[in-house]
Design a protein around this motif. Structure first.
Motif, mmCIF file in Angstrom:
data_model
loop_
_atom_site.group_PDB
_atom_site.id
_atom_site.type_symbol
_atom_site.label_atom_id
_atom_site.label_comp_id
_atom_site.label_asym_id
_atom_site.label_seq_id
_atom_site.Cartn_x
_atom_site.Cartn_y
_atom_site.Cartn_z
ATOM 1 N N VAL A 63 86.117 33.005 -13.172
ATOM 2 C CA VAL A 63 86.720 33.619 -11.978
ATOM 3 C C VAL A 63 87.761 32.680 -11.378
ATOM 4 O O VAL A 63 88.894 33.084 -11.091
ATOM 5 N N VAL A 64 87.421 31.413 -11.229
ATOM 6 C CA VAL A 64 88.354 30.450 -10.632
ATOM 7 C C VAL A 64 89.589 30.305 -11.527
ATOM 8 O O VAL A 64 90.723 30.280 -11.040
ATOM 9 N N GLU A 65 89.401 30.244 -12.831
ATOM 10 C CA GLU A 65 90.543 30.129 -13.733
ATOM 11 C C GLU A 65 91.396 31.406 -13.709
ATOM 12 O O GLU A 65 92.609 31.342 -13.839
ATOM 13 N N GLY A 66 90.741 32.550 -13.518
ATOM 14 C CA GLY A 66 91.451 33.840 -13.584
ATOM 15 C C GLY A 66 92.239 34.175 -12.327
ATOM 16 O O GLY A 66 93.199 34.941 -12.370
ATOM 17 N N ILE A 67 91.865 33.610 -11.192
ATOM 18 C CA ILE A 67 92.498 33.977 -9.924
ATOM 19 C C ILE A 67 93.881 33.316 -9.820
ATOM 20 O O ILE A 67 94.088 32.191 -10.279
ATOM 21 N N ASP A 68 94.825 34.070 -9.228
ATOM 22 C CA ASP A 68 96.219 33.655 -9.214
ATOM 23 C C ASP A 68 96.501 32.735 -8.009
ATOM 24 O O ASP A 68 97.105 33.157 -7.024
ATOM 25 N N ALA A 69 96.032 31.480 -8.090
ATOM 26 C CA ALA A 69 96.295 30.496 -7.026
ATOM 27 C C ALA A 69 95.926 29.117 -7.544
ATOM 28 O O ALA A 69 95.030 28.983 -8.388
ATOM 29 N N ALA A 70 96.611 28.094 -7.029
ATOM 30 C CA ALA A 70 96.337 26.716 -7.471
ATOM 31 C C ALA A 70 95.277 26.050 -6.595
ATOM 32 O O ALA A 70 94.699 25.034 -6.968
ATOM 33 N N GLU A 71 95.059 26.619 -5.408
ATOM 34 C CA GLU A 71 94.020 26.085 -4.502
ATOM 35 C C GLU A 71 92.996 27.171 -4.247
ATOM 36 O O GLU A 71 93.357 28.319 -3.952
ATOM 37 N N ILE A 72 91.724 26.798 -4.353
ATOM 38 C CA ILE A 72 90.655 27.794 -4.201
ATOM 39 C C ILE A 72 89.624 27.310 -3.177
ATOM 40 O O ILE A 72 89.002 26.258 -3.364
ATOM 41 N N ILE A 73 89.447 28.089 -2.139
ATOM 42 C CA ILE A 73 88.329 27.832 -1.209
ATOM 43 C C ILE A 73 87.088 28.421 -1.879
ATOM 44 O O ILE A 73 87.109 29.577 -2.326
ATOM 45 N N GLU A 102 86.012 43.049 -8.403
ATOM 46 C CA GLU A 102 86.865 42.041 -9.036
ATOM 47 C C GLU A 102 85.979 41.085 -9.858
ATOM 48 O O GLU A 102 86.303 40.739 -10.995
ATOM 49 N N MET A 103 84.847 40.703 -9.289
ATOM 50 C CA MET A 103 83.903 39.805 -9.993
ATOM 51 C C MET A 103 83.416 40.428 -11.308
ATOM 52 O O MET A 103 83.255 39.726 -12.314
ATOM 53 N N LEU A 104 83.170 41.746 -11.283
ATOM 54 C CA LEU A 104 82.599 42.404 -12.470
ATOM 55 C C LEU A 104 83.588 42.476 -13.638
ATOM 56 O O LEU A 104 83.204 42.806 -14.758
#
Ligand code: 13P
Ligand code: SF4
Length: 314
Positions: free
Chosen positions: A147-157, A309-311
């Motif tokens: 999920v973290v790799e797939g999300i379109d952002a360089a910073e993740i809370i 989105e998670m699924l």
């Protein structure tokens, strides 16, 4: 919170009788029993599906049955309700919460988001619906890295588990901004217990949950969700396993792998909330359609986006 005293007279019914009536009511009412891997053995035995958070969320979304009886903690039953709003979702013990899920609140999360305007937000599924409604995507321990790799952002809370956040950080170049939550059960596993177990069973495979502290995770052979450990135990050539997660999983591992040996990492660690559901609560749940899980519709709609989105991530 409703009064959760059981109406069933425990003394008049044996476990076998309660189990038989539960099975009968399940068929009559077109119900489906979802059970988390940490539940008591007699509750695991009732399961139509026994699984980890991701598997149970997915099965809730897919089921054709009218009623879902969810034997797990509250955020799991809430997730089932959000993903299957046209079903009646029953949670036999509405007081069975997850202390880690209560460690992050909407106001605190909004403040953190304001401090990091470029970041996107990932919530571990161990959160309440109001928090899920504030985030871009949810994850479980079995798909957090993807999920973290797939999300379109360089910073993740990443909320609320700082240990899972630390684990994910090992596999990504993205900057993870962790929340300071933790699981009190998994925090109890200690490096000294790893050393003692390694000495006692030098040939065993050490599997731990990513909610354990980083020093323990660093010493493990396998880091996995509860279903990940089930799969590892089945397919591994090892005969002995040391298990660093809540002791309910060890019951399932032994049942499904009679030729193999499973030991808790140190003393068995128990999640009190996972153990609240007993046969009489499941029986009352089916007899009286209690306790119906509800989530405010606007919150549910926003949380559902993050869950759907998670699924997408296996
Ligand atoms: P799993 O998704 O791995 O089953 O974990 C759920 C949980 O609550 C761990 O403490
Ligand atoms: Fe929550 Fe920890 Fe219990 Fe899992 S084991 S439900 S994270 S308190």
């Amino acid at each position: 919170m409703p009064n959760i005293a059981s109406m069933t007279d425990e003394k008049s019914l044996s476990n076998e009788e309660m189990t038989a009536e539960i099975k009968c009511l399940t068929r009559e009412k077109d119900a489906f029993i979802l059970v988390h891997n940490y539940q008591l053995p007699e509750i695991q035995a009732l399961a139509d599906i026994l699984g980890d958070s991701l598997d149970l969320a997915r099965r809730s979304a897919e089921t054709m049955h009218k009623i879902i009886v969810f034997c797990g903690v509250r955020f799991m039953a809430e997730t089932a309700h959000i993903l299957a709003p046209d079903k009646l979702v029953l949670h036999p013990r509405p007081d069975a919460g997850c202390p880690m899920a209560d460690m992050v609140d909407v106001e605190g999360l909004r403040n953190l988001k304001a401090e990091h305007p470029r970041a996107k937000t990932v919530a571990y599924v161990n959160t309440n619906a109001e928090v899920k409604a504030e985030v871009d995507v949810c994850c479980t321990s079995s798909n957090a890295v993807k999920v973290v790799e797939g999300i379109d952002a360089a910073e993740i809370i990443f909320v609320p588990d700082c240990n899972l956040a630390d684990y994910v950080q090992r596999f990504t170049k993205k900057k993870i901004i962790p929340w300071a939550g933790f699981c009190y059960v998994h925090r109890r596993f200690k490096v000294e217990e790893v050393e003692a177990s390694r000495n006692q069973f030098p040939d065993a495979l050490l599997m731990v949950h990513p909610e354990c502290d980083p020093e323990v995770v660093a010493l493990a052979d396998v880091v996995a969700s509860t279903n990940g450990m089930v799969k590892e135990a089945k397919t591994s050539k090892h005969k002995r396993f040391i298990v660093g997660t809540e002791e309910g999983l060890i019951h399932r591992l032994k049942q499904e792998n009679p030729g193999k040996e499973f030991y808790s990492l140190g003393s068995p660690k128990i999640c009190e909330n996972m153990k609240k559901i007993r046969l009489e609560h499941v029986l009352d749940s089916l007899r009286m359609d209690q306790y119906k899980v509800t989530v405010e519709p606007d919150v549910a709609a926003r949380a559902k986006k993050a869950l759907n989105e998670m699924l997408r991530y296996v």
